[in-house]
Scaffold this motif. Structure first.
Motif, PDB file in Angstrom:
ATOM      1  N   ILE A 161      -2.875   6.082   8.293  1.00  0.00           N
ATOM      2  CA  ILE A 161      -3.766   5.781   9.412  1.00  0.00           C
ATOM      3  C   ILE A 161      -4.459   4.440   9.193  1.00  0.00           C
ATOM      4  N   LEU A 162      -4.807   4.136   7.954  1.00  0.00           N
ATOM      5  CA  LEU A 162      -5.396   2.838   7.646  1.00  0.00           C
ATOM      6  C   LEU A 162      -4.415   1.709   7.946  1.00  0.00           C
ATOM      7  N   LEU A 207       0.832  -1.200   0.000  1.00  0.00           N
ATOM      8  CA  LEU A 207       0.000   0.000   0.000  1.00  0.00           C
ATOM      9  C   LEU A 207       0.870   1.255   0.000  1.00  0.00           C
ATOM     10  N   GLY A 208       1.953   1.233   0.783  1.00  0.00           N
ATOM     11  CA  GLY A 208       2.869   2.370   0.801  1.00  0.00           C
ATOM     12  C   GLY A 208       3.522   2.597  -0.551  1.00  0.00           C
ATOM     13  N   ALA A 239      -3.333  14.173   1.288  1.00  0.00           N
ATOM     14  CA  ALA A 239      -4.435  13.627   2.080  1.00  0.00           C
ATOM     15  C   ALA A 239      -4.520  12.109   1.921  1.00  0.00           C
ATOM     16  N   LEU A 240      -4.300  11.620   0.712  1.00  0.00           N
ATOM     17  CA  LEU A 240      -4.295  10.174   0.475  1.00  0.00           C
ATOM     18  C   LEU A 240      -3.182   9.498   1.256  1.00  0.00           C
ATOM     19  N   SER A 241      -2.017  10.120   1.305  1.00  0.00           N
ATOM     20  CA  SER A 241      -0.887   9.543   2.031  1.00  0.00           C
ATOM     21  C   SER A 241      -1.174   9.424   3.522  1.00  0.00           C
ATOM     22  N   VAL A 242      -1.762  10.450   4.108  1.00  0.00           N
ATOM     23  CA  VAL A 242      -2.087  10.423   5.539  1.00  0.00           C
ATOM     24  C   VAL A 242      -3.202   9.420   5.820  1.00  0.00           C
ATOM     25  N   ALA A 243      -4.220   9.400   4.987  1.00  0.00           N
ATOM     26  CA  ALA A 243      -5.326   8.466   5.194  1.00  0.00           C
ATOM     27  C   ALA A 243      -4.848   7.018   5.099  1.00  0.00           C
ATOM     28  N   GLY A 264       3.698  -2.155  13.408  1.00  0.00           N
ATOM     29  CA  GLY A 264       4.430  -2.957  12.428  1.00  0.00           C
ATOM     30  C   GLY A 264       3.944  -2.689  11.019  1.00  0.00           C
ATOM     31  N   ALA A 265       2.627  -2.689  10.834  1.00  0.00           N
ATOM     32  CA  ALA A 265       2.045  -2.403   9.524  1.00  0.00           C
ATOM     33  C   ALA A 265       2.288  -0.948   9.128  1.00  0.00           C
ATOM     34  N   TYR A 266       2.199  -0.060  10.103  1.00  0.00           N
ATOM     35  CA  TYR A 266       2.460   1.357   9.822  1.00  0.00           C
ATOM     36  C   TYR A 266       3.905   1.557   9.360  1.00  0.00           C
ATOM     37  N   THR A 267       4.846   0.893  10.007  1.00  0.00           N
ATOM     38  CA  THR A 267       6.254   1.013   9.621  1.00  0.00           C
ATOM     39  C   THR A 267       6.474   0.478   8.216  1.00  0.00           C
ATOM     40  N   ALA A 268       5.848  -0.649   7.887  1.00  0.00           N
ATOM     41  CA  ALA A 268       5.975  -1.196   6.530  1.00  0.00           C
ATOM     42  C   ALA A 268       5.423  -0.206   5.501  1.00  0.00           C
ATOM     43  N   TYR A 269       4.290   0.412   5.817  1.00  0.00           N
ATOM     44  CA  TYR A 269       3.717   1.418   4.917  1.00  0.00           C
ATOM     45  C   TYR A 269       4.668   2.603   4.748  1.00  0.00           C
TER      46      TYR A 269
END
Length: 129
Positions: free
Chosen positions: A52-53, A6-7, A45-49, A61-66
């Protein structure tokens, strides 16, 4: 894994599209919307949303991968030379810097979103006074 993909996807789409609706040389200022960097605002805005998703999906862990996927693809694509020899994000240097640095700061700041946003635990009722 999916958060990293996703990132990469959001970073690639943002890098290609942040300049899509940049303000042109509007001299009469009849259209106020054309003087705003709409593409840049939407991609930020897409990057921030999406950050957070990713955090809601699997925590830090998922946030770091993103965040790593987003950062790597933005850095790589910002230095890619196009068919005419120009740099992909270099044509609009001021906006490109805002996309890269501002996007990184916004994605990093989304790590500090309140923990309560991501909890499925029911909240206690507030006492009434």
């Amino acid at each position: 894994m999916l958060s990293g993909l996703l990132g990469v996807l959001v970073g690639a789409v943002g890098t290609f599209m942040f300049a899509a609706l940049l303000p042109g040389s509007v001299t009469d200022h009849v259209s106020a919307a054309s003087s705003w960097p709409v593409g840049l605002v939407l991609t930020l805005a897409l990057s921030v949303a999406a950050a957070i998703l990713a955090r809601a999906w699997g925590g830090y862990g998922a946030y770091t991968a993103y965040a790593v996927g987003w950062l790597v693809v933005v850095i790589v694509l910002s230095g890619v030379h196009g068919p005419g020899g120009d740099v992909l994000a270099g044509a609009h240097q001021r906006w490109a810097s805002l996309w890269m640095y501002g996007g990184f700061l916004l994605v990093a700041a989304s790590a500090f979103a309140p923990r309560g946003w991501f909890s499925d635990e029911p909240r206690d009722r507030r006492p009434t006074s």
